[in-house]
Write a protein that holds these residues in place. Structure first.
Motif, PDB file in Angstrom:
ATOM      1  N   GLN A  40      12.884 -27.923  -8.470  1.00 34.25           N
ATOM      2  CA  GLN A  40      13.257 -28.098  -7.073  1.00 34.25           C
ATOM      3  C   GLN A  40      12.013 -28.277  -6.202  1.00 34.25           C
ATOM      4  N   GLY A  41      10.995 -27.462  -6.442  1.00 32.62           N
ATOM      5  CA  GLY A  41       9.766 -27.545  -5.661  1.00 32.62           C
ATOM      6  C   GLY A  41       9.041 -28.867  -5.846  1.00 32.62           C
ATOM      7  N   ASN A  42       8.945 -29.316  -7.091  1.00 33.52           N
ATOM      8  CA  ASN A  42       8.269 -30.585  -7.353  1.00 33.52           C
ATOM      9  C   ASN A  42       9.030 -31.743  -6.728  1.00 33.52           C
ATOM     10  N   LEU A  43      10.345 -31.746  -6.871  1.00 35.82           N
ATOM     11  CA  LEU A  43      11.138 -32.826  -6.290  1.00 35.82           C
ATOM     12  C   LEU A  43      10.981 -32.838  -4.771  1.00 35.82           C
ATOM     13  N   SER A  44      11.028 -31.669  -4.150  1.00 34.68           N
ATOM     14  CA  SER A  44      10.846 -31.584  -2.697  1.00 34.68           C
ATOM     15  C   SER A  44       9.511 -32.187  -2.284  1.00 34.68           C
ATOM     16  N   HIS A  45       8.469 -31.863  -3.015  1.00 31.38           N
ATOM     17  CA  HIS A  45       7.130 -32.383  -2.716  1.00 31.38           C
ATOM     18  C   HIS A  45       7.093 -33.903  -2.859  1.00 31.38           C
ATOM     19  N   GLN A  46       7.678 -34.423  -3.923  1.00 31.24           N
ATOM     20  CA  GLN A  46       7.654 -35.872  -4.159  1.00 31.24           C
ATOM     21  C   GLN A  46       8.499 -36.620  -3.123  1.00 31.24           C
ATOM     22  N   LEU A  47       9.620 -36.029  -2.725  1.00 31.18           N
ATOM     23  CA  LEU A  47      10.447 -36.648  -1.685  1.00 31.18           C
ATOM     24  C   LEU A  47       9.695 -36.690  -0.362  1.00 31.18           C
ATOM     25  N   LYS A  48       8.947 -35.636  -0.082  1.00 32.69           N
ATOM     26  CA  LYS A  48       8.150 -35.596   1.148  1.00 32.69           C
ATOM     27  C   LYS A  48       7.132 -36.741   1.155  1.00 32.69           C
ATOM     28  N   LYS A  49       6.476 -36.973   0.022  1.00 31.50           N
ATOM     29  CA  LYS A  49       5.508 -38.064  -0.092  1.00 31.50           C
ATOM     30  C   LYS A  49       6.180 -39.424   0.138  1.00 31.50           C
ATOM     31  N   LEU A  50       7.357 -39.610  -0.464  1.00 30.83           N
ATOM     32  CA  LEU A  50       8.085 -40.870  -0.288  1.00 30.83           C
ATOM     33  C   LEU A  50       8.527 -41.059   1.157  1.00 30.83           C
ATOM     34  N   LYS A  51       8.936 -39.976   1.794  1.00 32.73           N
ATOM     35  CA  LYS A  51       9.355 -40.057   3.198  1.00 32.73           C
ATOM     36  C   LYS A  51       8.158 -40.383   4.088  1.00 32.73           C
ATOM     37  N   GLU A  52       7.019 -39.743   3.846  1.00 35.77           N
ATOM     38  CA  GLU A  52       5.811 -40.011   4.628  1.00 35.77           C
ATOM     39  C   GLU A  52       5.381 -41.474   4.506  1.00 35.77           C
ATOM     40  N   ALA A  53       5.598 -42.062   3.344  1.00 38.81           N
ATOM     41  CA  ALA A  53       5.262 -43.477   3.125  1.00 38.81           C
ATOM     42  C   ALA A  53       6.339 -44.404   3.694  1.00 38.81           C
ATOM     43  N   GLU A  54       7.407 -43.804   4.223  1.00 33.06           N
ATOM     44  CA  GLU A  54       8.550 -44.539   4.772  1.00 33.06           C
ATOM     45  C   GLU A  54       9.290 -45.354   3.718  1.00 33.06           C
ATOM     46  N   TYR A  55       9.276 -44.845   2.481  1.00 34.82           N
ATOM     47  CA  TYR A  55       9.997 -45.496   1.385  1.00 34.82           C
ATOM     48  C   TYR A  55      11.433 -44.998   1.282  1.00 34.82           C
ATOM     49  N   ILE A  56      11.672 -43.792   1.784  1.00 36.74           N
ATOM     50  CA  ILE A  56      13.029 -43.240   1.760  1.00 36.74           C
ATOM     51  C   ILE A  56      13.355 -42.598   3.107  1.00 36.74           C
ATOM     52  N   ASN A  57      14.649 -42.476   3.353  1.00 39.18           N
ATOM     53  CA  ASN A  57      15.164 -41.686   4.467  1.00 39.18           C
ATOM     54  C   ASN A  57      15.767 -40.424   3.870  1.00 39.18           C
ATOM     55  N   PHE A  62      25.701 -30.621   6.385  1.00 41.14           N
ATOM     56  CA  PHE A  62      26.395 -29.466   5.826  1.00 41.14           C
ATOM     57  C   PHE A  62      27.750 -29.926   5.314  1.00 41.14           C
ATOM     58  N   GLU A  63      28.103 -29.468   4.134  1.00 41.47           N
ATOM     59  CA  GLU A  63      29.422 -29.724   3.561  1.00 41.47           C
ATOM     60  C   GLU A  63      29.996 -28.394   3.125  1.00 41.47           C
ATOM     61  N   LYS A  64      31.120 -28.037   3.718  1.00 43.73           N
ATOM     62  CA  LYS A  64      31.759 -26.747   3.434  1.00 43.73           C
ATOM     63  C   LYS A  64      30.766 -25.599   3.625  1.00 43.73           C
ATOM     64  N   ASN A  65      30.050 -25.641   4.728  1.00 45.82           N
ATOM     65  CA  ASN A  65      29.071 -24.614   5.117  1.00 45.82           C
ATOM     66  C   ASN A  65      27.857 -24.519   4.199  1.00 45.82           C
ATOM     67  N   TYR A  66      27.654 -25.491   3.339  1.00 52.57           N
ATOM     68  CA  TYR A  66      26.477 -25.509   2.469  1.00 52.57           C
ATOM     69  C   TYR A  66      25.584 -26.678   2.868  1.00 52.57           C
ATOM     70  N   PRO A  67      24.270 -26.443   2.909  1.00 49.84           N
ATOM     71  CA  PRO A  67      23.367 -27.549   3.242  1.00 49.84           C
ATOM     72  C   PRO A  67      23.356 -28.604   2.130  1.00 49.84           C
ATOM     73  N   LYS A  68      23.281 -29.827   2.542  1.00 43.35           N
ATOM     74  CA  LYS A  68      23.273 -30.946   1.600  1.00 43.35           C
ATOM     75  C   LYS A  68      22.203 -31.932   2.060  1.00 43.35           C
ATOM     76  N   THR A  69      21.360 -32.346   1.122  1.00 41.07           N
ATOM     77  CA  THR A  69      20.290 -33.288   1.431  1.00 41.07           C
ATOM     78  C   THR A  69      20.558 -34.595   0.699  1.00 41.07           C
ATOM     79  N   TYR A  70      20.562 -35.681   1.461  1.00 38.84           N
ATOM     80  CA  TYR A  70      20.775 -37.008   0.891  1.00 38.84           C
ATOM     81  C   TYR A  70      19.528 -37.860   1.097  1.00 38.84           C
ATOM     82  N   CYS A  71      19.249 -38.699   0.120  1.00 38.51           N
ATOM     83  CA  CYS A  71      18.126 -39.625   0.197  1.00 38.51           C
ATOM     84  C   CYS A  71      18.641 -41.043   0.033  1.00 38.51           C
ATOM     85  N   SER A  72      18.027 -41.945   0.767  1.00 34.57           N
ATOM     86  CA  SER A  72      18.358 -43.364   0.630  1.00 34.57           C
ATOM     87  C   SER A  72      17.063 -44.167   0.735  1.00 34.57           C
TER      88      SER A  72
END
Length: 95
Positions: A40-57, A62-72
């Motif tokens: 989970q930690g590594n994926l979070s870090h790599q997603l942050k890098k991709l977001k900073e490069a503007e490669y992903i959004n 929240f779905e049923k009171n649980y946080p949900k993170t989507y990437c595109s």
């Protein structure tokens, strides 16, 4: 020889994430974690890098009171991936 490879995509997990997102409209964090078989930690870090490069959004909801993170994938990310593949084919003499 590999000077032209995108340094953001030239990393295993980031390349895997973009390879997944190129095929689907969006993917949630859990799916990406399962597909990349990383922590989970590594994926979070790599997603942050991709977001900073503007490669992903990244969209957090929240779905049923649980946080949900989507990437595109962004159009910039798609273009970068296509260029990366083009360069790899060139290095492998597939063009």
């Amino acid at each position: 020889m590999y000077d032209n490879l995108d340094s953001i995509l030239n990393q295993q997990i980031r390349l895997a994430v973009v390879s997944i997102l190129i095929k689907v409209k969006k993917a949630d964090f859990k799916y990406l974690k399962e597909q990349t078989q990383t922590t989970q930690g590594n994926l979070s870090h790599q997603l942050k890098k991709l977001k900073e490069a503007e490669y992903i959004n990244i969209t957090k909801t929240f779905e049923k009171n649980y946080p949900k993170t989507y990437c595109s994938l962004t159009s910039k990310g798609k273009k970068a991936f296509e260029e990366y593949v083009k360069q790899m084919k060139k290095y492998l003499n597939l063009n």
